[in-house]
Design an enzyme around this catalytic site. Structure first.
Site, mmCIF file in Angstrom:
data_model
loop_
_atom_site.group_PDB
_atom_site.id
_atom_site.type_symbol
_atom_site.label_atom_id
_atom_site.label_comp_id
_atom_site.label_asym_id
_atom_site.label_seq_id
_atom_site.Cartn_x
_atom_site.Cartn_y
_atom_site.Cartn_z
ATOM 1 N N LYS A 244 8.283 -1.824 13.062
ATOM 2 C CA LYS A 244 9.922 -1.817 13.185
ATOM 3 C C LYS A 244 10.792 -0.741 12.638
ATOM 4 C CE LYS A 244 9.891 -5.996 11.810
ATOM 5 N NZ LYS A 244 8.582 -6.126 11.451
ATOM 6 N N GLU B 115 16.138 -6.299 3.626
ATOM 7 C CA GLU B 115 14.954 -5.337 3.408
ATOM 8 C C GLU B 115 15.015 -4.946 2.084
ATOM 9 O OE1 GLU B 115 12.526 -4.752 6.546
ATOM 10 O OE2 GLU B 115 13.466 -6.817 6.315
ATOM 11 N N ARG B 116 13.685 -4.121 1.799
ATOM 12 C CA ARG B 116 13.676 -3.449 0.491
ATOM 13 C C ARG B 116 14.557 -2.463 0.268
ATOM 14 N NH1 ARG B 116 9.501 -3.029 3.666
ATOM 15 N NH2 ARG B 116 8.005 -4.691 3.432
HETATM 16 N N1 LIG Z 1 5.063 5.535 15.088
HETATM 17 C C1 LIG Z 1 4.176 5.537 14.133
HETATM 18 N N2 LIG Z 1 3.356 6.485 13.654
HETATM 19 C C2 LIG Z 1 2.554 6.367 12.608
HETATM 20 N N3 LIG Z 1 2.515 5.225 11.924
HETATM 21 C C3 LIG Z 1 3.181 4.367 11.995
HETATM 22 C C4 LIG Z 1 4.352 4.308 12.960
HETATM 23 N N4 LIG Z 1 4.874 3.050 13.063
HETATM 24 C C5 LIG Z 1 4.300 2.450 12.070
HETATM 25 N N5 LIG Z 1 3.443 3.053 11.232
HETATM 26 C C6 LIG Z 1 2.586 2.610 10.086
HETATM 27 O O1 LIG Z 1 2.767 1.288 9.999
HETATM 28 C C7 LIG Z 1 3.521 1.017 8.684
HETATM 29 C C8 LIG Z 1 4.480 0.066 8.843
HETATM 30 O O2 LIG Z 1 5.546 0.342 9.692
HETATM 31 P P1 LIG Z 1 6.922 -0.181 9.208
HETATM 32 O O3 LIG Z 1 7.259 -0.240 7.829
HETATM 33 O O4 LIG Z 1 8.037 0.212 10.196
HETATM 34 O O5 LIG Z 1 6.557 -1.810 9.777
HETATM 35 P P2 LIG Z 1 7.698 -3.088 9.789
HETATM 36 O O6 LIG Z 1 7.286 -3.795 10.956
HETATM 37 O O7 LIG Z 1 9.244 -2.734 9.475
HETATM 38 O O8 LIG Z 1 7.256 -3.647 8.615
HETATM 39 P P3 LIG Z 1 8.108 -5.001 7.799
HETATM 40 O O9 LIG Z 1 8.112 -5.967 8.347
HETATM 41 O O10 LIG Z 1 6.760 -4.933 6.397
HETATM 42 O O11 LIG Z 1 9.229 -4.171 7.214
HETATM 43 C C9 LIG Z 1 4.067 2.446 8.530
HETATM 44 O O12 LIG Z 1 4.020 2.622 7.200
HETATM 45 C C10 LIG Z 1 2.873 3.506 8.914
HETATM 46 O O13 LIG Z 1 1.972 3.602 8.179
#
Ligand SMILES: Nc1ncnc2c1ncn2[C@@H]1O[C@H](COP(=O)(O)OP(=O)(O)OP(=O)(O)O)[C@@H](O)[C@H]1O
Length: 472
Positions: free
Chosen positions: A167, A193-194
């Site tokens: 996300k 968030e962090r």
């Molecule tokens: N478009 C992308 N290309 C490559 N890797 C990705 C991509 N999107 C996400 N990732 C991988 O997934 C990991 C987690 O992504 P992100 O921090 O955006 O998740 P999140 O859903 O926001 O998590 P949280 O709920 O923990 O905040 C990233 O650190 C990366 O390694």
């Protein structure tokens, strides 16, 4: 609307109880402060604490939620009424600045000028008759979004996903893609968030030069629930000022709206209200509506919102998730299965949707192509059980051809992102909608049937895949 700081009114008081973020206040004489109004608490030389009044306990006592940490606060601290809701600085002076939920600058920069205009963070949504509908497509350059869940200029879009499915990466990429080519103002609300992510964003924005047109408002996870609950309202007050007073288009980004609901749940529990479904606050729907309904386009100025929404335990029936989803024009659903396969961005082509995907809005060609892509991938999913049991070879000729095209489409809809270049080593790509449509049509029509699947993985347009094929 915009106003100066309200002057103190009668009704000074004292703190009689401090229970974490909840403060009980005795008003010694005069009227009680209204619900939603803010009081200032001073205790000797300690910094002023702002608290928002949430309930009237009796004729002389109110209960309030602090918007900042209450560590060190004592009973007997002096309370002063401000006579209004929290007033935060808005306008040009806050561009390029980082504010907290109470509107104080939090970026170690110079103080704001004394005459900075201020606006209340609590306000009614614009009247329905004044709002304009969102029907213009906002092109992002991200293939899967532009094709299957087009975003509306002046609309609301949410990225839903469980923990770690991408996300934040997607919202950051959208900031890169949209804010750099966008002449309006961007307002970013970091909610629960962090703090590390917030600081990275600040640095990125400074480097890419978009910071000068951006306002950041943070109420991160280390802050008390009152701050996380009010940070999005502060961001809205800033956005509304640019929309209403300056007539500017605003891009409003929020990461993460689920944390706003969660903060509201904490506040509700702290105030002793009985929880409702799944432990959420009984006021869940109205709290979400109070935030989302204010995000509206009025007159000539549009507010376009992009919101990240955490889905607890990947449960899309969670009441907070469904309450937020109901307000959206575009729903971008991120799938854990696709993320596990490395299909980034992990946008689920079937579960995601957009009200704009209508031939009358996006045009016949776009709508029809999106529909064909969806149908092909859906059919492939239906065949998945047979494929995992018996293998692709056992499918009939027609099903097999469709399955192979679906796999190519899924790969073509992946895309390298600019924000992930540092760890993937691949520079980001932005693809024009017309090229995305042309690429998908070519795959659907069988033009790429004999291309290896890998040639379509993590590319920009079809020409790039062709070049990659020729070079291999
Ligand atoms: N478009 C992308 N290309 C490559 N890797 C990705 C991509 N999107 C996400 N990732 C991988 O997934 C990991 C987690 O992504 P992100 O921090 O955006 O998740 P999140 O859903 O926001 O998590 P949280 O709920 O923990 O905040 C990233 O650190 C990366 O390694």
């Amino acid at each position: 609307m915009t106003d100066t700081v309200p002057t103190a009114t009668d009704g000074a008081g004292r703190v009689t109880a401090v229970r974490g973020a909840v403060l009980d206040i005795h008003i010694e004489d005069g009227d009680l402060p209204r619900i939603g109004h803010v009081v200032e608490i001073t205790d000797g030389d300690a910094a002023v604490i702002l608290a928002e009044v949430q309930s009237h306990l009796d004729r002389s006592h109110v209960r309030a939620i602090a918007l900042m940490p209450t560590g060190g606060l004592r009973r007997g601290a002096v309370v002063r009424q401000t006579g209004g809701p929290v007033m935060v600085p808005v306008g040009d002076a806050v561009l390029g600045r980082l504010l907290d939920a109470a509107g104080r600058v939090a970026d170690q920069g110079p103080p704001l000028p004394d005459d900075v205009p201020r606006a209340p963070i609590l306000r009614a949504a614009p009247a329905l008759a004044d709002q304009t509908a969102a029907t213009d497509v906002f092109e992002t350059g991200i293939k899967v979004i532009d094709l299957l869940t087009p975003l509306a200029h002046g609309g609301k879009a949410a990225m839903f996903g469980g923990a770690g499915v991408g996300k934040t990466v997607l919202v950051m990429e959208l900031i890169q893609a949209m804010a750099s080519g966008y002449q309006g103002i961007s307002v970013f609300a970091g909610i629960g968030e962090r703090s590390r992510e917030g600081h990275e964003l600040l640095l990125d924005m400074r480097q890419s030069g978009v910071l000068a047109r951006t306002v950041l408002v943070f109420g991160q996870m280390n802050e008390p629930p009152g701050a996380r609950w009010r940070a999005p309202m502060t961001a809205l007050a800033v956005a509304e000022h640019f929309r209403d007073v300056r007539g500017r288009n605003v891009l409003l980004l929020m990461d993460n709206v689920f944390r706003f609901v969660q903060a509201g749940m904490e506040v509700s529990g702290l105030l002793g209200r009985l929880p409702s479904r799944v432990g959420y606050q009984p006021t869940l729907a109205s709290e979400v509506a109070a935030l989302q309904e204010r995000i509206a386009s009025v007159g000539g100025a549009a507010v376009t919102a992009i919101e990240a929404v955490y889905v607890p335990a990947d449960d899309f029936t969670d009441p907070a998730v469904t309450a937020i989803a109901g307000h959206m024009d575009s729903l971008v659903v991120l799938s854990r299965g696709m993320a596990a396969e490395g299909m980034y961005p992990a946008v689920d082509p079937i579960a995601s949707s957009s009200t704009l995907l209508d031939p009358l809005i996006v045009g016949e060609l776009h709508a029809r192509t999106a529909e064909r892509v969806r149908r092909t991938i859906e059919h492939y999913r239906e065949l998945q059980d047979v494929i995992s049991l018996l293998g692709m070879e056992e499918l009939g000729a027609e099903d097999r051809r469709l399955a192979e095209r679906a796999r190519r489409l899924q790969r073509f809809l992946t895309q390298p992102f600019t924000v992930t270049e540092a760890f993937t080593g691949t520079p980001g790509r932005s693809v024009r909608l017309a090229d995305t449509i042309a690429g998908c049509r070519a795959i659907l029509d069988g033009d790429c049937d004999d291309w290896p699947e890998d040639s379509l993985y993590m590319v920009g347009d079809l020409e790039e895949a062709r070049a990659r094929l020729a070079a291999s």
